[in-house]
Design a protein around this motif. Structure first.
Motif, short mmCIF file in Angstrom:
data_model
loop_
_atom_site.label_atom_id
_atom_site.label_comp_id
_atom_site.label_asym_id
_atom_site.label_seq_id
_atom_site.Cartn_x
_atom_site.Cartn_y
_atom_site.Cartn_z
N ASP A 11 29.96 10.64 13.44
CA ASP A 11 31.71 11.57 14.33
C ASP A 11 31.54 12.94 13.04
O ASP A 11 31.41 12.78 11.98
CB ASP A 11 32.45 10.12 13.38
N ASP A 55 30.72 8.93 17.90
CA ASP A 55 31.42 9.85 18.60
C ASP A 55 31.41 10.68 19.67
O ASP A 55 30.22 11.82 19.98
CB ASP A 55 32.66 10.53 17.01
N ALA A 56 32.42 10.53 20.91
CA ALA A 56 31.88 10.97 22.25
C ALA A 56 32.36 12.46 21.95
O ALA A 56 31.44 13.77 22.54
CB ALA A 56 32.21 10.79 22.77
N GLN A 57 33.47 13.30 21.43
CA GLN A 57 33.67 14.07 21.78
C GLN A 57 33.53 15.11 20.00
O GLN A 57 34.40 14.52 19.20
CB GLN A 57 35.87 14.61 21.82
N MET A 58 32.71 15.71 19.63
CA MET A 58 32.81 16.58 18.28
C MET A 58 32.47 18.21 18.14
O MET A 58 32.07 18.66 20.11
CB MET A 58 30.98 15.56 18.20
N ASP A 62 27.99 17.80 21.05
CA ASP A 62 29.11 16.80 21.13
C ASP A 62 28.24 15.01 21.89
O ASP A 62 27.16 15.30 21.23
CB ASP A 62 30.05 16.17 22.62
N THR A 85 35.67 6.89 21.61
CA THR A 85 36.67 8.03 21.58
C THR A 85 37.44 7.64 21.37
O THR A 85 38.34 6.96 21.41
CB THR A 85 36.20 8.44 23.28
N ALA A 87 39.98 9.87 22.79
CA ALA A 87 40.45 10.47 24.16
C ALA A 87 40.67 9.09 24.98
O ALA A 87 40.65 7.90 24.62
CB ALA A 87 39.51 11.14 25.40
N LEU A 93 34.92 9.38 31.95
CA LEU A 93 34.01 9.85 30.38
C LEU A 93 33.76 9.26 30.02
O LEU A 93 32.44 8.96 29.23
CB LEU A 93 35.29 9.60 28.69
N TYR A 105 31.25 1.50 25.25
CA TYR A 105 32.04 2.89 24.93
C TYR A 105 33.47 1.94 24.79
O TYR A 105 34.33 1.49 26.22
CB TYR A 105 32.81 3.55 26.96
N THR A 107 37.58 3.25 23.43
CA THR A 107 38.33 3.88 23.04
C THR A 107 38.96 3.78 21.63
O THR A 107 39.35 2.34 21.17
CB THR A 107 39.65 4.24 24.36
#
Length: 185
Positions: A11, A55-58, A62, A85, A87, A93, A105, A107
């Protein structure tokens, strides 16, 4: 030689890594935290992991790109990846995560007990896989020993049948004694 299972935590935010480490506290797993996809790939070159929390969003690389690289490598393609994530629940996603090889996955915010349960399952699978590999090695080793023993007995039997010479009988007896004590070479 008992090896501790490890979880790779990836992350870009230090506070998220600290939270993940706290959630996994008390589980039979050693947490290894890194702050980027690049660092995760480097860590995977030197360590084996039971599970990856990614972490999906980096920024830069990513989680999806990182997972793609992980799944391309022979050594790491079977390591389970759980995407995390912040998100909102965007189905696209999640589908993208599964498409690159994720096993789950989640959230944020997620239930820490659910994450602990999932990590526990993968740690147990990792341990069982290691145990099966060790047992498989032992079976192969025993198989080699049995083949050597059978060869020694066959050789001694052939000597006894082929010749009545006392020296030949003595050599056959030596072969059988060596086979009995595991010295077939």
């Amino acid at each position: 030689m008992t090896q501790t299972a490890k979880a790779l935590l990836v992350d870009d935010r230090r506070e998220n890594l600290m939270a993940l480490e706290a959630i996994l506290q008390g589980l039979p797993v050693q947490s290894v935290a890194v702050e980027s996809g690049e660092a995760a790939l480097k860590q995977l070159l030197v360590d084996d992991f039971a599970v990856i929390l990614l972490d999906a969003q980096m920024p830069d690389m990513d989680g999806f790109e990182t997972a793609t690289h992980i799944k391309r490598r022979e050594r790491t393609r079977h390591v389970p990846i759980i995407f995390l994530t912040a998100a909102d629940k965007d189905a696209q996603l999640a589908l993208r995560g599964y498409a690159v090889g994720a096993v789950d996955y989640l959230t944020k915010p997620f239930d820490p007990w659910v994450l602990r349960a999932k990590v526990t399952v993968f740690v147990e699978l990792w341990v069982k896989t290691r145990q099966l590999a060790a047992q498989s090695d032992l079976v192969r080793e025993r198989d080699v020993q049995w083949r050597q023993l059978a060869e020694a007995v066959d050789s001694a039997t052939a000597m006894l049948r082929a010749d009545d010479d006392p020296a030949t009988r003595e050599r056959a007896a030596e072969l059988l004694e060596q086979a009995r004590w595991g010295n077939t070479r």
